[in-house]
Motif scaffolding. Structure first.
Motif, PDB file in Angstrom:
ATOM      1  N   GLU A  74       0.829  -1.211   0.000  1.00  0.00           N
ATOM      2  CA  GLU A  74       0.000   0.000   0.000  1.00  0.00           C
ATOM      3  C   GLU A  74       0.864   1.263   0.000  1.00  0.00           C
ATOM      4  N   GLU A 181      -6.699   3.205   6.084  1.00  0.00           N
ATOM      5  CA  GLU A 181      -7.780   3.154   5.106  1.00  0.00           C
ATOM      6  C   GLU A 181      -9.045   3.887   5.559  1.00  0.00           C
ATOM      7  N   GLN A 183     -11.518   6.990   6.809  1.00  0.00           N
ATOM      8  CA  GLN A 183     -11.657   8.411   6.489  1.00  0.00           C
ATOM      9  C   GLN A 183     -11.427   9.240   7.743  1.00  0.00           C
ATOM     10  N   TYR A 210     -10.074   7.424   1.324  1.00  0.00           N
ATOM     11  CA  TYR A 210      -9.167   6.413   0.771  1.00  0.00           C
ATOM     12  C   TYR A 210      -9.808   5.841  -0.481  1.00  0.00           C
ATOM     13  N   GLU A 211      -9.250   6.182  -1.644  1.00  0.00           N
ATOM     14  CA  GLU A 211      -9.834   5.800  -2.921  1.00  0.00           C
ATOM     15  C   GLU A 211      -8.775   5.202  -3.832  1.00  0.00           C
ATOM     16  N   HIS A 213      -6.775   2.968  -3.276  1.00  0.00           N
ATOM     17  CA  HIS A 213      -5.569   2.770  -2.464  1.00  0.00           C
ATOM     18  C   HIS A 213      -4.686   4.016  -2.427  1.00  0.00           C
ATOM     19  N   ARG A 214      -5.332   5.178  -2.490  1.00  0.00           N
ATOM     20  CA  ARG A 214      -4.653   6.461  -2.339  1.00  0.00           C
ATOM     21  C   ARG A 214      -5.427   7.323  -1.358  1.00  0.00           C
ATOM     22  N   HIS A 215      -4.693   8.178  -0.640  1.00  0.00           N
ATOM     23  CA  HIS A 215      -5.339   9.147   0.241  1.00  0.00           C
ATOM     24  C   HIS A 215      -5.704  10.383  -0.571  1.00  0.00           C
ATOM     25  N   GLU A 237      -5.277  14.210  -4.811  1.00  0.00           N
ATOM     26  CA  GLU A 237      -4.658  12.933  -4.451  1.00  0.00           C
ATOM     27  C   GLU A 237      -3.298  13.234  -3.832  1.00  0.00           C
TER      28      GLU A 237
END
Length: 256
Positions: A74, A181, A183, A210-211, A213-215, A237
Motif C-alpha cells: 500500500e 484506510e 476516512q 481512501y480511494e 488505495h490512495r489518500h 490525491e
C-alpha cells in the motif's frame, strides 16, 4: 461466490538459494514487483502470491508479517504515485515444485476471496493448544483440544479488523495522526480526528478519504479554503511530502 478472475499474471523469480528467506527480503521483493508491474496509466496489480519452500512458508506466515507485507504494498503504491483497483490480496504459499528460490506471482483480479484480516485471540491461542486424551491407553495417545472447556477459562475478545498504518499527518509541533484506510476529518471541532487550534480553520474544514488505495484530500466547503503545495484545491490525491495549508496551519503528509 464467483471464483476469482485472473486477468493478467506475471511470474518473477528473484533468486535461487538454500539459505532462509528473511522478512526484509519479502518486503523488498514485493516493492520491486509493484514497480515492475506499474503500467503507463500508473495502475498496479492488486493480487500478490509469494511462493516459498515449505520451511520458509511455515516460518513466515505469521499474522504480524502478513500485516507488514500488506502495508508495504500500500505504501509503495502511494510513493509511486500509482493506483490500485479492487481489494489488495497478499498471500504466502508453499512452492509447488522443488525450488529453493522466492517467487512472486502478481496479477489483476476482478473479484478476490475475502481474506482473514481480523485478529481473534481465541483462535490464535487455541491453534497452539494441545491437550492429551487421558482416556486413551495407547502409548501414542490422541491429541485433542476441547475448545469449549478452554474458552470458559480464558478471557476472549471479539474479532477486530486489522488497522493498517500507511501515512502520518503532522504539524511538526505536538499534533500528529497515523492513519490508513479509514476516512479522517480535520478542523476546529473537537470531534475531528485531527483537531486544529486555529481560528482561521472551519469547524469541519477538510477530510481525507481512501480511494483506489490512495489518500485523497477534500475541502469540506470551508470558509478560507484548503491549499496543497500553495495551490487551492477542492480535491487532491496526496503524494509523499505534500504540504497542506488549512487556515494558518501547515500540515505535512508523509508515507510511513
Amino acid at each position: 461466490m464467483k471464483p476469482a478472475s485472473l486477468i493478467i499474471g506475471r511470474l518473477t523469480n528473484f533468486f535461487q538459494r538454500r539459505t532462509e528467506v528473511e522478512p526484509n527480503e519479502l518486503i523488498k521483493a514485493l516493492e520491486r514487483e509493484v514497480v515492475k508491474q506499474k503500467t503507463k496509466d500508473n495502475r498496479v496489480p492488486n493480487s500478490y502470491t509469494i511462493y516459498l519452500r515449505e520451511e520458509d512458508c511455515y516460518r513466515l506466515s505469521a499474522a504480524r508479517l502478513m500485516k507488514t507485507l500488506h502495508e508495504a504494498v500500500e505504501r509503495k503504491v502511494i510513493r509511486e504515485n500509482s493506483f490500485m483497483d479492487g481489494a489488495l490480496s497478499v498471500k504466502i504459499k508453499k512452492t509447488p515444485k522443488d525450488d529453493s528460490g522466492l517467487v512472486i506471482v502478481s496479477g489483476y483480479v476482478e473479484e478476490t476471496e475475502p481474506e482473514d484480516d481480523t485478529i481473534n485471540l481465541e483462535n490464535d491461542v487455541l491453534s497452539n493448544t494441545l491437550i492429551e486424551d487421558t482416556n486413551s491407553t495407547d502409548d501414542d495417545a490422541t491429541i485433542i483440544a476441547d475448545k469449549t472447556q478452554i474458552v470458559r477459562t480464558m478471557r476472549t475478545a471479539s474479532p477486530r479488523r486489522v488497522d493498517y498504518n500507511l501515512a502520518v499527518l503532522t504539524d511538526f509541533s505536538t499534533t500528529e495522526i497515523v492513519f490508513g484506510e479509514r476516512q479522517i476529518y480535520l478542523g476546529r471541532k473537537e470531534t475531528n480526528d485531527f483537531v486544529l487550534a486555529d481560528e482561521s480553520a472551519s469547524r469541519i474544514h477538510a477530510y481525507i478519504a481512501y480511494e483506489r488505495h490512495r489518500h485523497v484530500l477534500y475541502d469540506a466547503g470551508s470558509l478560507n479554503g484548503t491549499l496543497v503545495n500553495k495551490k487551492p484545491i477542492s480535491r487532491c490525491e496526496l503524494k509523499d511530502g505534500d504540504k497542506i495549508l488549512i487556515g494558518k496551519t501547515t500540515l505535512t503528509y508523509k508515507v510511513l
